[in-house]
Design a protein around this motif. Structure first.
Motif, mmCIF file in Angstrom:
data_model
loop_
_atom_site.group_PDB
_atom_site.id
_atom_site.type_symbol
_atom_site.label_atom_id
_atom_site.label_comp_id
_atom_site.label_asym_id
_atom_site.label_seq_id
_atom_site.Cartn_x
_atom_site.Cartn_y
_atom_site.Cartn_z
ATOM 1 N N LEU A 289 -30.042 0.911 120.678
ATOM 2 C CA LEU A 289 -29.521 2.256 120.398
ATOM 3 C C LEU A 289 -28.149 2.471 121.035
ATOM 4 N N ASP B 34 -33.740 0.443 123.634
ATOM 5 C CA ASP B 34 -32.717 1.267 124.293
ATOM 6 C C ASP B 34 -31.347 0.590 124.230
ATOM 7 N N GLY C 212 -32.021 4.963 114.052
ATOM 8 C CA GLY C 212 -32.872 4.602 115.180
ATOM 9 C C GLY C 212 -33.451 3.216 115.079
ATOM 10 N N LYS D 225 -41.618 9.795 113.981
ATOM 11 C CA LYS D 225 -40.865 9.563 115.217
ATOM 12 C C LYS D 225 -41.817 9.585 116.405
ATOM 13 N N SER D 226 -41.411 8.911 117.455
ATOM 14 C CA SER D 226 -42.180 8.884 118.690
ATOM 15 C C SER D 226 -42.032 10.208 119.432
ATOM 16 N N ASP D 227 -43.042 10.571 120.199
ATOM 17 C CA ASP D 227 -42.945 11.747 121.063
ATOM 18 C C ASP D 227 -41.976 11.489 122.212
ATOM 19 N N ASP D 228 -41.805 10.213 122.585
ATOM 20 C CA ASP D 228 -40.916 9.842 123.694
ATOM 21 C C ASP D 228 -39.437 9.938 123.320
ATOM 22 N N ASN D 229 -39.120 9.522 122.111
ATOM 23 C CA ASN D 229 -37.726 9.456 121.680
ATOM 24 C C ASN D 229 -37.710 9.567 120.158
ATOM 25 N N GLU D 230 -37.037 10.572 119.619
ATOM 26 C CA GLU D 230 -37.059 10.797 118.170
ATOM 27 C C GLU D 230 -36.341 9.695 117.393
ATOM 28 N N ARG D 231 -35.641 8.823 118.078
ATOM 29 C CA ARG D 231 -34.964 7.717 117.405
ATOM 30 C C ARG D 231 -35.815 6.442 117.405
ATOM 31 N N PHE D 232 -36.997 6.504 117.974
ATOM 32 C CA PHE D 232 -37.991 5.430 117.860
ATOM 33 C C PHE D 232 -38.922 5.825 116.719
ATOM 34 N N LYS E 137 -39.423 -1.311 124.198
ATOM 35 C CA LYS E 137 -38.680 -0.076 124.487
ATOM 36 C C LYS E 137 -37.372 -0.381 125.213
#
Length: 195
Positions: A181, A178, A27, A84-91, A174
């Protein structure tokens, strides 16, 4: 784990170096975000996911040695977890220091040691700290800066500056993350095709 509020965000612990590095390479980390200035930055970050030979030097060793003392000075618990972020586990991010107040507000701390004097917040540190706040759901991040000469601290106390959350910067990061990623997934898919 002392931060019960954050258990759902936990990815890996840095004591398990292999698992921690593998997770980071899937990530976008705060260290990546520090370098994520423009879309042109993506190539070098992407390359580091596959071909990083850097294992540290005298400066990084010094920073690791000083980090627990500087965090203690600032009143923060040292953190060794990748979250990890709640928005995206790869952040993801591994903030240097974390504390949670009585109202469950998360505050972060970033420790830097440098042979250069502090004149302003370097843009790469600002991006790194914004990414950490985004991933962790924090509203502010304390930069603790200790200058040294030949690995001897110059001042009796470090400089500390609170950095507030900047939603515009986070939105930009972000968007770039993206793209990173997508490029990472494409590179991994190509690698599998070549096996």
């Amino acid at each position: 784990m002392e931060f019960e509020l954050l258990q759902h965000k936990l990815v890996a612990h840095s004591d398990d170096r292999d698992a921690w590095l593998v997770a980071r390479n899937t990530g976008v980390t705060a260290s990546n975000a520090a370098s994520l200035a423009t879309e042109n930055s993506i190539d070098s970050i992407l390359k580091s996911k596959f071909y990083s030979e850097f294992v540290g030097n005298a400066a990084t060793d010094w920073g690791l040695e000083r980090e627990p003392m500087l965090l203690d000075w600032a009143g923060f618990n040292q953190n060794k977890y990748l979250f990890k972020s709640d928005d995206n586990e790869r952040f993801m991010a591994t903030p240097d220091g974390i504390k949670i107040d009585a109202d469950s507000n998360i505050e972060l701390c970033q420790v830097k040691t440098s042979s250069k004097p502090f004149t302003k917040i370097p843009s790469n540190y600002f991006r790194q700290m914004q990414w950490e706040m985004f991933v962790m759901g924090a509203k502010r991040n304390l930069l603790v800066w200790e200058a040294h000469e030949n690995f001897v601290p110059i001042d009796t106390e470090p400089i500390s500056v609170w950095i507030d959350r900047d939603e515009e910067m986070i939105a930009t990061l972000k968007q770039l993350a993206d793209v990173l990623l997508r490029r990472l997934d494409e590179a991994n898919a190509f690698g599998k095709e070549m096996e």
